[in-house]
Write a protein that holds these residues in place. Structure first.
Motif, PDB file in Angstrom:
ATOM      1  N   VAL A 195       0.827  -1.204   0.000  1.00 18.53           N
ATOM      2  CA  VAL A 195       0.000   0.000   0.000  1.00 18.53           C
ATOM      3  C   VAL A 195       0.863   1.257   0.000  1.00 18.53           C
ATOM      4  O   VAL A 195       0.673   2.174  -0.815  1.00 18.53           O
ATOM      5  CB  VAL A 195      -0.953   0.008   1.219  1.00 18.53           C
ATOM      6  CG1 VAL A 195      -1.719   1.331   1.291  1.00 18.53           C
ATOM      7  CG2 VAL A 195      -1.937  -1.154   1.138  1.00 18.53           C
ATOM      8  N   LEU A 196       1.845   1.320   0.922  1.00 22.61           N
ATOM      9  CA  LEU A 196       2.681   2.513   1.035  1.00 22.61           C
ATOM     10  C   LEU A 196       3.535   2.730  -0.208  1.00 22.61           C
ATOM     11  O   LEU A 196       3.630   3.857  -0.715  1.00 22.61           O
ATOM     12  CB  LEU A 196       3.573   2.402   2.275  1.00 22.61           C
ATOM     13  CG  LEU A 196       2.871   2.463   3.630  1.00 22.61           C
ATOM     14  CD1 LEU A 196       3.880   2.313   4.760  1.00 22.61           C
ATOM     15  CD2 LEU A 196       2.097   3.764   3.788  1.00 22.61           C
ATOM     16  N   SER A 197       4.144   1.660  -0.708  1.00 27.00           N
ATOM     17  CA  SER A 197       5.003   1.806  -1.886  1.00 27.00           C
ATOM     18  C   SER A 197       4.199   2.215  -3.109  1.00 27.00           C
ATOM     19  O   SER A 197       4.669   3.012  -3.928  1.00 27.00           O
ATOM     20  CB  SER A 197       5.755   0.506  -2.159  1.00 27.00           C
ATOM     21  OG  SER A 197       4.853  -0.567  -2.395  1.00 27.00           O
ATOM     22  N   SER A 198       2.977   1.724  -3.223  1.00 31.69           N
ATOM     23  CA  SER A 198       2.129   2.115  -4.350  1.00 31.69           C
ATOM     24  C   SER A 198       1.806   3.602  -4.312  1.00 31.69           C
ATOM     25  O   SER A 198       1.915   4.310  -5.321  1.00 31.69           O
ATOM     26  CB  SER A 198       0.834   1.294  -4.334  1.00 31.69           C
ATOM     27  OG  SER A 198      -0.045   1.723  -5.358  1.00 31.69           O
ATOM     28  N   LEU A 199       1.421   4.093  -3.133  1.00 31.74           N
ATOM     29  CA  LEU A 199       1.096   5.519  -2.993  1.00 31.74           C
ATOM     30  C   LEU A 199       2.326   6.395  -3.197  1.00 31.74           C
ATOM     31  O   LEU A 199       2.256   7.441  -3.864  1.00 31.74           O
ATOM     32  CB  LEU A 199       0.489   5.772  -1.616  1.00 31.74           C
ATOM     33  CG  LEU A 199      -0.877   5.136  -1.342  1.00 31.74           C
ATOM     34  CD1 LEU A 199      -1.276   5.338   0.120  1.00 31.74           C
ATOM     35  CD2 LEU A 199      -1.947   5.725  -2.259  1.00 31.74           C
ATOM     36  N   ILE A 200       3.465   5.977  -2.651  1.00 26.76           N
ATOM     37  CA  ILE A 200       4.688   6.778  -2.762  1.00 26.76           C
ATOM     38  C   ILE A 200       5.187   6.826  -4.199  1.00 26.76           C
ATOM     39  O   ILE A 200       5.502   7.902  -4.735  1.00 26.76           O
ATOM     40  CB  ILE A 200       5.775   6.218  -1.826  1.00 26.76           C
ATOM     41  CG1 ILE A 200       5.372   6.434  -0.358  1.00 26.76           C
ATOM     42  CG2 ILE A 200       7.124   6.889  -2.103  1.00 26.76           C
ATOM     43  CD1 ILE A 200       6.268   5.723   0.630  1.00 26.76           C
TER      44      ILE A 200
END
Length: 339
Positions: free
Chosen positions: A41-46
């Motif tokens: 989730v975090l890597s996708s948003l970043i």
């Protein structure tokens, strides 16, 4: 060769051929599943934020004038939250990188088709934004979740996948992709030729041009060619996953257990009585249709100026219906062919 060396060699070969063994040997796959989910989730948003920032000089001139200015914090929160929901649903449902790429490609297709056809957005700007959206979500899955058996046939034992020959047949791949492309094209063409132009005029107040909806038969070949990637993605997401179901999973699903609850018994005798491939196809078709509709409503009504929720839902419903018809057609093919 000594017995010890032979054992080591055999283990290495198994690790190379067995995806489960290979997954366990990968450092990333040793991370606990909840932690990997958070990383996805975090890597996708970043990654998405970074890439959109880096390419803003290429896309802002086209997308800026038609973009809705978000003044409230909750409006931004809804868009970010929805992106996290998309990733979370894909993770919970067990999608691998290819599943996510196909799913995101189809759920975001109505948005970028709208921008290209009716808002005079340059194809380069639309493709850059489209590619960032799909790639920034699919790539974390590629690194943090192994490919499913149907997408990794070269490392899957011969008896583990049903209908392996059909999945590897190039002619079947061509015709099933052609069928899906034709369905999307015909549904959209019929909508253009009947009720959709009036709905676009009413619910899209600042729509600059609707000539694409009035192209008539002359526009059908171009429509078909532009939707060819969607046909392939629909084939990969629906037909491949249902036709190539895992045999062990099918055997486990058909088994009954003693002392099961009433709800479990009803489930087993209704939905559970369907074949594994039918359950996979029906569930994925519904998930895809709902994903297309919800994503179109949130993204179109939430990011494009002067578009009502009803208008966004109307546009998304055309594509959602196309997905359901495609799923039903694949189901008919599987029943006729007995796969």
């Amino acid at each position: 060769m000594s017995p010890k060396k032979r054992t080591a060699s055999t283990s290495t070969t198994r690790a190379a051929r067995d995806p489960k063994v290979a997954a366990k040997s990968s450092p990333l796959m040793r991370i606990p599943s909840p932690a990997r989910f958070i990383l996805v989730v975090l890597s996708s948003l970043i990654v998405s934020s970074i890439l959109f920032t880096l390419t803003s000089s290429l896309t802002l001139g086209d997308l800026g004038p038609i973009s809705k200015h978000l003044e409230e914090w909750w409006e931004v929160g809804v868009l970010i939250g929805w992106r996290a929901v998309e990733v979370g649903v894909a993770w919970v449902l067990g999608f691998d990188g290819r599943d996510v790429a196909s799913f995101l490609f189809l759920t975001h297709l109505p948005i970028y088709s709208l921008l290209s056809c009716f808002y005079a957005v340059r194809p380069t700007s639309a493709l850059i934004s489209y590619g960032i959206t799909v790639a920034s979500t699919a790539l974390p899955f590629v690194f943090l979740r192994r490919l499913s058996s149907v997408h990794d046939l070269s490392h899957t034992p011969p008896g583990a996948i049903a209908n392996r020959g059909i999945l590897q047949d190039k002619l079947t791949t061509f015709f099933t992709s052609l069928l899906a492309t034709s369905i999307f094209s015909v549904v959209l063409y019929i909508s253009y030729a009947s009720w959709l132009p009036a709905q676009l005029v009413v619910h899209f107040e600042s729509l600059p041009d609707i000539s694409a909806a009035h192209a008539g038969p002359a526009g059908l070949p171009v429509l078909f060619l532009t939707l060819a990637p969607a046909g392939w993605a629909a084939r990969d997401f629906l037909f491949v996953s249902s036709t190539g179901y895992t045999i062990n999973d099918a055997q486990a699903a058909s088994a009954s257990s003693e002392g099961e609850s009433l709800v479990a018994a009803i489930y087993r005798k209704t939905w559970g009585k369907l074949s594994t491939k039918t359950r996979v196809l029906v569930s994925r078709s519904i998930i895809l249709a709902v994903g297309i509709l919800l994503n179109t409503i949130i993204q179109v009504a939430g990011t494009i100026r002067d578009v009502s929720v009803v208008g966004a839902a109307t546009w998304g419903s055309v594509w959602a219906v196309s997905a359901l018809v495609t799923g039903a057609s694949f189901g008919w093919i599987e029943s006729v062919e007995g796969v």
